[in-house]
Design an enzyme around this catalytic site. Structure first.
Site, mmCIF file in Angstrom:
data_model
loop_
_atom_site.group_PDB
_atom_site.id
_atom_site.type_symbol
_atom_site.label_atom_id
_atom_site.label_comp_id
_atom_site.label_asym_id
_atom_site.label_seq_id
_atom_site.Cartn_x
_atom_site.Cartn_y
_atom_site.Cartn_z
ATOM 1 N N GLU A 177 14.886 38.694 -48.644
ATOM 2 C CA GLU A 177 14.275 39.904 -49.209
ATOM 3 C C GLU A 177 13.452 39.556 -50.447
ATOM 4 O O GLU A 177 13.657 40.102 -51.543
ATOM 5 C CB GLU A 177 15.325 40.994 -49.482
ATOM 6 C CG GLU A 177 16.001 41.446 -48.202
ATOM 7 C CD GLU A 177 16.795 42.751 -48.268
ATOM 8 O OE1 GLU A 177 17.067 43.259 -49.366
ATOM 9 O OE2 GLU A 177 17.120 43.279 -47.185
ATOM 10 N N GLU A 302 19.353 41.000 -40.693
ATOM 11 C CA GLU A 302 20.275 42.024 -41.221
ATOM 12 C C GLU A 302 20.019 43.319 -40.470
ATOM 13 O O GLU A 302 18.885 43.815 -40.458
ATOM 14 C CB GLU A 302 20.079 42.230 -42.731
ATOM 15 C CG GLU A 302 20.586 41.055 -43.554
ATOM 16 C CD GLU A 302 20.519 41.280 -45.061
ATOM 17 O OE1 GLU A 302 20.657 42.447 -45.508
ATOM 18 O OE2 GLU A 302 20.318 40.287 -45.775
HETATM 19 O O1 AHR Z 1 23.851 43.275 -46.654
HETATM 20 C C1 AHR Z 1 23.799 43.767 -47.958
HETATM 21 C C2 AHR Z 1 22.466 43.511 -48.639
HETATM 22 O O2 AHR Z 1 21.457 44.219 -48.007
HETATM 23 C C3 AHR Z 1 21.970 42.098 -48.607
HETATM 24 O O3 AHR Z 1 22.519 41.314 -49.602
HETATM 25 C C4 AHR Z 1 20.494 42.267 -48.835
HETATM 26 O O4 AHR Z 1 19.737 41.248 -48.245
HETATM 27 C C5 AHR Z 1 20.211 43.636 -48.243
HETATM 28 O O5 AHR Z 1 19.481 44.410 -49.124
#
Ligand code: AHR
Length: 497
Positions: A177, A302
């Site tokens: 991110e 994710e």
């Molecule tokens: O999964 C939780 C968080 O969500 C992670 O650390 C981040 O990459 C995303 O914003």
């Protein structure tokens, strides 16, 4: 229910493999995912463990067939200095986990602990490198530490720390991110940084070339993907990431409870989840422009639901319960990944234990498997199978003026020739009759398993750990090359023929 739903399986047209790596998981130093989740410490005498890793966790994740595990973050990755987590544990520095609760991180779970745990799990590690607050040297040395066999400062250090042979880690994230917690970078800036870091990670260090994954877009940030693809040559990157969470927003208090929700909220969660299809399509179309041969994978590293934390728990720990709503979300999302199997070749559900849409929850020595766990375990028959393209016509599931397709489906043929069909009924109020037309397939018999419960809010608890679990399914009728399936409301089904 009238037979509004029709799924046609084009069994003769399969050519794309559903990469098993889309069934990957994620373990961040966040809340109780690592500490008190995977890892309870070497000196723990009450919970059976190997080198501090819970054996009941290992057992459950092996049964589910976990193909890869991403670590150490997430946002934590861009704060993590891997050298803090090697060598004698008593000498490792304690740091502050700035993103997640501001707690002290004592670094007792580090590189050796994680990579040895992956060997125990029979899963491939996916290491997320620190780009936001690390250096090019740190990251290239990490690659050498874990992957270089011969004489070098880093491989010698690894050997001093007790590991003779390299682990040969293939999957590497180059930051996380980068547009947010990974450094608030602009896409042009990150694209340049990516080129710099990935150059020195040196794909020739280990036994095989590493697979470098660029930090990707959030949900519908198509400009991010466009800028990366425009500025990074396809021979410098093996995967481009993307994150998409099913949530009601990022302002405090808007996410709603994981267990206590209305039908309107259930519907909104499904709307968010099904957007994955549109987002993948659009990110893929951009990638096709720059990479028509599809050399670069879209890595959804994710995904999952994100609700308010359970009452009374640390808001920075993201601990949430997991219901049939999450099971339905998982089933529908995996069907979407299959559909895009040509481009989506890896994905990671966030997160494995005690965080967000977890497959396992723990409390002391107790462990429960969530409805989401059961879906991933039922669906593992699709791992590395050949995708069979389907045409689907679905009944609508309507709430107010909005509607969604009631049925989600996917089909594949495994290496032994068995065909599996996964079906999800998104309408919690109505069973669905689905006519499945088996074009180019002669099925002699059909067996199946179902995950269902009376309500979408139903879930497993430490008091009642097996309320939701898969059972044999006998809601099918086979008539020549036509199969009729009755999907109860609130259900996920996997058929085998
Ligand atoms: O999964 C939780 C968080 O969500 C992670 O650390 C981040 O990459 C995303 O914003």
């Amino acid at each position: 229910a009238a037979a509004q739903n029709k799924v046609t399986i084009n069994a003769g047209d399969g050519k794309t493999i559903i990469n098993k790596h889309i069934y990957g998981h994620f373990a961040e130093h966040l809340g109780r995912c690592i500490y008190d989740g995977f890892y309870v410490g070497e000196t723990n005498k009450t919970i059976p463990n190997k080198n501090g890793v819970r054996l009941d966790v290992v057992d459950a994740l092996k049964k589910m067939k976990i193909p890869n595990l991403r670590w150490p973050g997430g946002c934590f990755a861009d704060t993590y200095h891997w050298k803090d987590g090697i060598g004698p544990k008593a000498k490792r520095p304690s740091i502050v986990n700035t993103w997640w609760g501001g707690v002290t991180e004592n670094n007792s779970f580090g590189t050796h602990d994680f990579l040895n745990m992956c060997e125990l799990l029979g899963t491939e590690p996916y290491l997320a490198g620190n780009v936001g607050s690390g250096t090019v040297q740190d990251l290239t040395e990490w690659v050498q530490y874990v992957n270089f066999e011969k004489n070098s400062p880093m491989s010698n250090l690894r050997q001093q720390n007790g590991r003779a042979t390299p682990w040969n880690v293939k999957y590497w994230g180059v930051g996380n991110e980068a547009w947010g917690c990974g450094g608030n970078m602009k896409p042009e800036y990150y694209a340049n940084i990516y080129r710099q870091y990935s150059t020195f990670m040196n794909p020739q260090v280990g036994k095989e070339k590493i697979f470098r994954i660029a930090s990707g877009a959030s949900s519908d940030d198509f400009n991010w993907t466009e800028t990366l693809m425009k500025n990074i040559p396809v021979n410098m990157v093996e995967g481009v990431a993307m994150h998409h969470y099913s949530t009601f927003g990022w302002d405090p208090g808007v996410k709603g409870s994981a267990t206590d929700f209305t039908e309107a909220q259930y519907f909104r969660t499904m709307q968010q989840a099904l957007k994955m299809d549109e987002y993948i399509q659009k990110h893929s179309a951009i990638m096709d422009k720059y990479d028509p041969k599809k050399r670069v994978a879209l890595v959804v590293d994710e995904w999952g639901s994100w609700y308010e934390v359970e009452p009374g728990t640390n808001p920075g720990f993201l601990y949430q319960q997991n219901t049939m709503r999450d099971a339905i979300l998982a089933g529908a999302t995996l069907n979407i990944f299959h559909k895009h199997a040509e481009r989506v070749r890896m994905a990671n559900l966030a997160q494995a234990i005690n965080v967000l849409q977890a497959v396992i929850l723990t409390k002391g020595s107790q462990l429960i498997l969530t409805p989401t766990y059961h879906v991933l375990e039922m669906y593992n028959v699709h791992q590395d199978a050949t995708l069979l393209p389907i045409d689907i016509k679905s009944d609508d599931y309507e709430v107010g003026k909005d509607k969604l397709p009631a049925v989600s489906a996917s089909a594949s043929r495994d290496k032994a020739g068995k065909v599996h069909v996964s079906l999800v009924n998104l309408n919690p109020n109505k069973s669905q009759e689905v006519t499945v037309s088996l074009k180019g397939l002669t099925a002699k018999a059909v067996t199946g398993r179902i995950l269902t419960s009376a309500k979408v809010q139903d879930h497993n608890t430490f008091e009642s750990p097996a309320k939701v679990k898969p059972v044999a399914f006998n809601g099918t009728k086979l008539n020549g090359d036509e199969l009729t399936v009755t999907l109860p409301a609130v259900s996920v089904v996997v058929l085998e023929m």
